[in-house]
Design a protein around this motif. Structure first.
Motif, PDB file in Angstrom:
ATOM      1  N   VAL A 119      -2.895   6.381   6.645  1.00 33.71           N
ATOM      2  CA  VAL A 119      -1.646   6.430   5.891  1.00 33.71           C
ATOM      3  C   VAL A 119      -0.474   5.481   6.642  1.00 33.71           C
ATOM      4  CG1 VAL A 119       0.375   7.994   5.483  1.00 33.71           C
ATOM      5  CG2 VAL A 119      -1.929   8.875   5.279  1.00 33.71           C
ATOM      6  N   ALA A 120      -0.625   5.567   8.054  1.00 37.86           N
ATOM      7  CA  ALA A 120       0.492   4.591   8.932  1.00 37.86           C
ATOM      8  C   ALA A 120       0.295   3.211   8.516  1.00 37.86           C
ATOM      9  CB  ALA A 120       0.249   5.101  10.110  1.00 37.86           C
ATOM     10  N   ILE A 121      -1.127   2.776   8.775  1.00 37.38           N
ATOM     11  CA  ILE A 121      -1.312   1.617   8.413  1.00 37.38           C
ATOM     12  C   ILE A 121      -1.171   1.185   7.082  1.00 37.38           C
ATOM     13  CG2 ILE A 121      -3.229  -0.235   8.363  1.00 37.38           C
ATOM     14  CD1 ILE A 121      -4.510   1.230  10.594  1.00 37.38           C
ATOM     15  N   SER A 122      -1.570   1.860   6.104  1.00 34.18           N
ATOM     16  CA  SER A 122      -1.220   1.494   4.577  1.00 34.18           C
ATOM     17  C   SER A 122       0.098   1.366   4.356  1.00 34.18           C
ATOM     18  CB  SER A 122      -1.965   2.902   3.743  1.00 34.18           C
ATOM     19  OG  SER A 122      -1.959   2.472   2.334  1.00 34.18           O
ATOM     20  N   PHE A 123       0.989   2.235   4.680  1.00 34.22           N
ATOM     21  CA  PHE A 123       2.385   1.917   4.214  1.00 34.22           C
ATOM     22  C   PHE A 123       2.816   0.532   4.717  1.00 34.22           C
ATOM     23  CE2 PHE A 123       3.077   6.640   3.625  1.00 34.22           C
ATOM     24  CZ  PHE A 123       4.248   6.480   2.561  1.00 34.22           C
ATOM     25  N   GLY A 124       2.515   0.149   5.786  1.00 29.98           N
ATOM     26  CA  GLY A 124       2.911  -1.400   6.144  1.00 29.98           C
ATOM     27  C   GLY A 124       2.160  -2.270   5.703  1.00 29.98           C
ATOM     28  N   LEU A 125       0.803  -2.111   5.153  1.00 29.19           N
ATOM     29  CA  LEU A 125      -0.010  -3.152   4.812  1.00 29.19           C
ATOM     30  C   LEU A 125       0.172  -3.139   3.297  1.00 29.19           C
ATOM     31  CD1 LEU A 125      -3.257  -3.115   6.935  1.00 29.19           C
ATOM     32  CD2 LEU A 125      -1.279  -4.470   7.125  1.00 29.19           C
ATOM     33  N   SER A 126       0.359  -2.030   2.711  1.00 31.84           N
ATOM     34  CA  SER A 126       0.421  -1.930   1.117  1.00 31.84           C
ATOM     35  C   SER A 126       1.886  -2.418   0.884  1.00 31.84           C
ATOM     36  CB  SER A 126       0.517  -0.595   0.533  1.00 31.84           C
ATOM     37  OG  SER A 126      -0.615  -0.049   0.832  1.00 31.84           O
ATOM     38  N   TYR A 127       2.936  -2.384   1.560  1.00 25.37           N
ATOM     39  CA  TYR A 127       4.231  -3.006   1.305  1.00 25.37           C
ATOM     40  C   TYR A 127       4.141  -4.596   1.275  1.00 25.37           C
ATOM     41  CZ  TYR A 127       9.152  -3.904   1.778  1.00 25.37           C
ATOM     42  OH  TYR A 127      10.588  -4.821   1.586  1.00 25.37           O
ATOM     43  N   ILE A 128       3.355  -5.045   2.193  1.00 20.81           N
ATOM     44  CA  ILE A 128       3.009  -6.494   2.079  1.00 20.81           C
ATOM     45  C   ILE A 128       2.270  -7.140   1.081  1.00 20.81           C
ATOM     46  CG2 ILE A 128       2.632  -8.372   3.940  1.00 20.81           C
ATOM     47  CD1 ILE A 128       3.223  -6.537   6.241  1.00 20.81           C
ATOM     48  N   PHE A 143      -2.132  -3.568  -2.958  1.00 19.53           N
ATOM     49  CA  PHE A 143      -3.767  -2.745  -2.992  1.00 19.53           C
ATOM     50  C   PHE A 143      -4.516  -3.456  -2.005  1.00 19.53           C
ATOM     51  CE2 PHE A 143      -4.982  -6.259  -5.294  1.00 19.53           C
ATOM     52  CZ  PHE A 143      -6.270  -6.665  -5.199  1.00 19.53           C
ATOM     53  N   MET A 144      -4.449  -4.446  -1.592  1.00 16.24           N
ATOM     54  CA  MET A 144      -5.351  -5.287  -0.534  1.00 16.24           C
ATOM     55  C   MET A 144      -5.009  -4.774   0.688  1.00 16.24           C
ATOM     56  SD  MET A 144      -7.354  -7.760  -1.770  1.00 16.24           S
ATOM     57  CE  MET A 144      -7.571  -8.940  -0.429  1.00 16.24           C
ATOM     58  N   GLY A 145      -3.523  -4.295   1.138  1.00 22.30           N
ATOM     59  CA  GLY A 145      -3.117  -3.733   2.192  1.00 22.30           C
ATOM     60  C   GLY A 145      -3.945  -2.293   2.263  1.00 22.30           C
ATOM     61  N   ALA A 146      -3.898  -1.664   1.108  1.00 28.75           N
ATOM     62  CA  ALA A 146      -4.276  -0.300   1.369  1.00 28.75           C
ATOM     63  C   ALA A 146      -5.998  -0.328   1.387  1.00 28.75           C
ATOM     64  CB  ALA A 146      -4.084   0.359  -0.207  1.00 28.75           C
ATOM     65  N   SER A 147      -6.440  -1.255   0.842  1.00 31.77           N
ATOM     66  CA  SER A 147      -8.066  -1.210   0.880  1.00 31.77           C
ATOM     67  C   SER A 147      -8.263  -1.693   2.600  1.00 31.77           C
ATOM     68  CB  SER A 147      -8.643  -2.207   0.132  1.00 31.77           C
ATOM     69  OG  SER A 147      -8.442  -2.040  -1.128  1.00 31.77           O
TER      70      SER A 147
END
Length: 526
Positions: free
Chosen positions: A399-408, A411-415
């Protein structure tokens, strides 16, 4: 001794047949996904498909059994070993009462989420929010009805009637596919698709009840007084099992919601493909999972040394089968996944980037899935707390990583967040396997992975070369389809041949040859 051998023989047969039926169910799932996902997208459109994915993710996020199904499996297996019918009935009565309490809590949660959804999913338009809320109401009603029956699988597995569970999974999928096809043909829309998902599951729940009540003749006793002293051992066990189950599902289930907060419906739609494939891969770990608990419980009764010895044999044997299957999927998809996505989405290049997201989300399963027996052994040895700690760590990281990477990166950040969190999960699991059940992970990896690593290292470069240099003329209709089928077929055949001659030991080949000879052996004439 004869009785024990008979029990083991019946259990092995149930596991074997159940596993085959489980793979059949997954095959049906995959085929339906290939055929229905693009059809559903065309029927609903990208925006509504994103809402369909979001509502399905919420179903998987909340539709967990809070550890009570695993608890039922473990406790009932123990009671059955002592032929304690009274304890079985009292235990089930307590379990069902606990579920009703959870049901009430969920009702409050669902009401809150319904009214807070416009503030949570700010990436959605007002019209999309209204549509989502209707889907959510359907989902919430289904959840509150089905949750108290979540323990049914645990009861059936504890009585080692595994084939029934797998057979009903197939029936549910066929019912869902049939009703979905009718819904799309008659253009019933988004709400009907969500309702069909709920109805097909409710149908199977009713059948499972009939099996437990009338075929297995298992009853519950609601008359026993519900006190904390009686429920405490169940609650302590199920608490950690619940935490493990809840947080283990969060990483993939919550990702569409995170995208709804920091991104938009287009990214949710692309992530829908990631969710679909990841779900299929995850199902591979559920084929045997809890079905092994009764067998492991019997091993545990024979003493620590015998348990460790038999556990290593069973875990490496089943682990290698799981590795062969998951590695086939990852190797073939990794080499030819772009063609697969284009064919799947009928040439719609909008979804082509989903290939990279899918590959990142599933790649760590090459380590996670083969360790299924070791995870089940943690339940048998009452080390559920450690599994819960691992799941919490994984979910928090994801969750912590996904918020940052998904914002940037959307869906690639979420994966990417799923891949990183799964890597952390595997490392922690291996540590606890070594410390708590005293299994040598070096020996496990050597028996399970060493030979197969050689096969994978040979196949991947060959697959990459085929991807870049095997091409058809653009004049040939369906060139992408032909290219994918030819590439996948050649690489799969090569992979299986190398697996047989290089990946398997001499004894493993002997076992396979014996099984095959029995299948084709002509029955002797009287």
């Amino acid at each position: 001794m004869a009785t024990q051998q008979s029990i083991e023989k019946r259990a092995n047969k149930q596991i074997f047949v159940g596993a085959i039926m489980g793979y059949v169910a997954i095959a049906i799932n995959v085929l339906s996904g290939l055929l229905f996902t693009p059809w559903i997208i065309e029927s609903l459109g990208e925006s509504q498909y994103g809402l369909y994915t979001l509502s399905n993710s919420l179903i998987s996020l909340f539709l967990i059994d809070f550890g009570l199904s695993a608890t039922a499996n473990a406790f009932l297996a123990k009671y059955r070993a002592h032929n304690d019918t009274k304890s079985i009935q009292s235990f089930l009565g307590i379990i069902y009462k606990l579920y009703l309490i959870i049901d009430f809590v969920l009702l409050v949660v669902f009401v809150s989420l319904y009214f807070l959804s416009p503030y949570i999913y700010q990436g959605l338009t007002s019209n999309e929010i209204e549509q989502f809320q209707v889907c959510f109401l359907i989902f919430a009603g289904f959840s509150l009805i089905s949750l108290p029956t979540s323990t049914f699988n645990g009861v059936i597995n504890a009585y080692e009637q595994i084939v029934w569970v797998k057979f009903l999974d197939i029936v549910q999928k066929i019912a869902y596919i049939s009703l979905t096809a009718v819904s799309i043909v008659f253009n019933w829309g988004l709400y009907a698709l969500v309702a069909i998902n709920a109805f097909s599951n409710l149908l199977i729940i009713g059948i499972k009840y009939l099996i437990i009540r009338f075929k297995m003749k298992v009853k519950s006793n609601f008359r026993d007084k519900f006190t904390f002293a009686i429920a405490k051992p169940i609650l302590m066990y199920s608490l950690w099992a619940a935490v493990e189950g809840i947080f283990n599902h969060i990483s993939i289930s919550i990702s569409p919601s995170i995208l709804g907060i920091v991104s938009d419906s287009s990214n949710i739609a692309r992530f829908g493909l990631v969710t679909t494939i990841t779900y299929y891969v995850t199902q591979l770990s559920n084929i045997l999972g809890s079905t092994l608990l009764p067998k492991l419980a019997r091993y545990h009764e024979e003493g620590e040394e015998v348990f460790k010895k038999k556990l290593m044999v069973l875990s490496s044997a089943i682990g290698k089968v799981q590795l062969i299957i998951i590695a086939t999927i990852i190797v073939v998809f990794g080499c030819f996944g772009q063609e697969f996505v284009l064919i799947w989405m009928r040439g719609n290049t909008f979804y082509l980037p989903s290939y990279y997201g899918i590959l990142m989300a599933i790649v760590m399963n090459v380590f996670y899935l083969p360790q299924i027996v070791l995870r089940s052994a943690m339940y048998t040895t009452n080390n559920v707390k450690q599994l819960a700690i691992v799941s919490i760590t994984k979910a928090v990281c994801c969750v912590a990583i996904s918020f940052g990477l998904s914002y940037i990166w959307g869906f690639m950040g979420a994966s990417m967040a799923i891949m990183i969190s799964m890597f952390i999960q595997v490392i922690l699991l291996d540590y606890f396997f070594s410390k708590k059940i005293k299994i040598s992970m070096v020996e496990f990896f050597k028996k399970t992975y060493f030979r197969m690593a050689i096969v994978i290292c040979i196949c991947v470069p060959i697959g990459v070369l085929m991807h870049f240099y095997l091409n058809f003329s653009n004049d040939i209709q369906h060139a992408t389809l032909y290219k994918f089928l030819l590439e996948a077929s050649i690489l799969t055949v090569l992979y299986l041949l190398l697996t047989y001659f290089v990946g398997l030991t001499k004894n493993e080949r002997k076992v396979i040859n014996t099984k095959i000879s029995k299948i084709f052996k002509k029955p002797s004439r009287a």
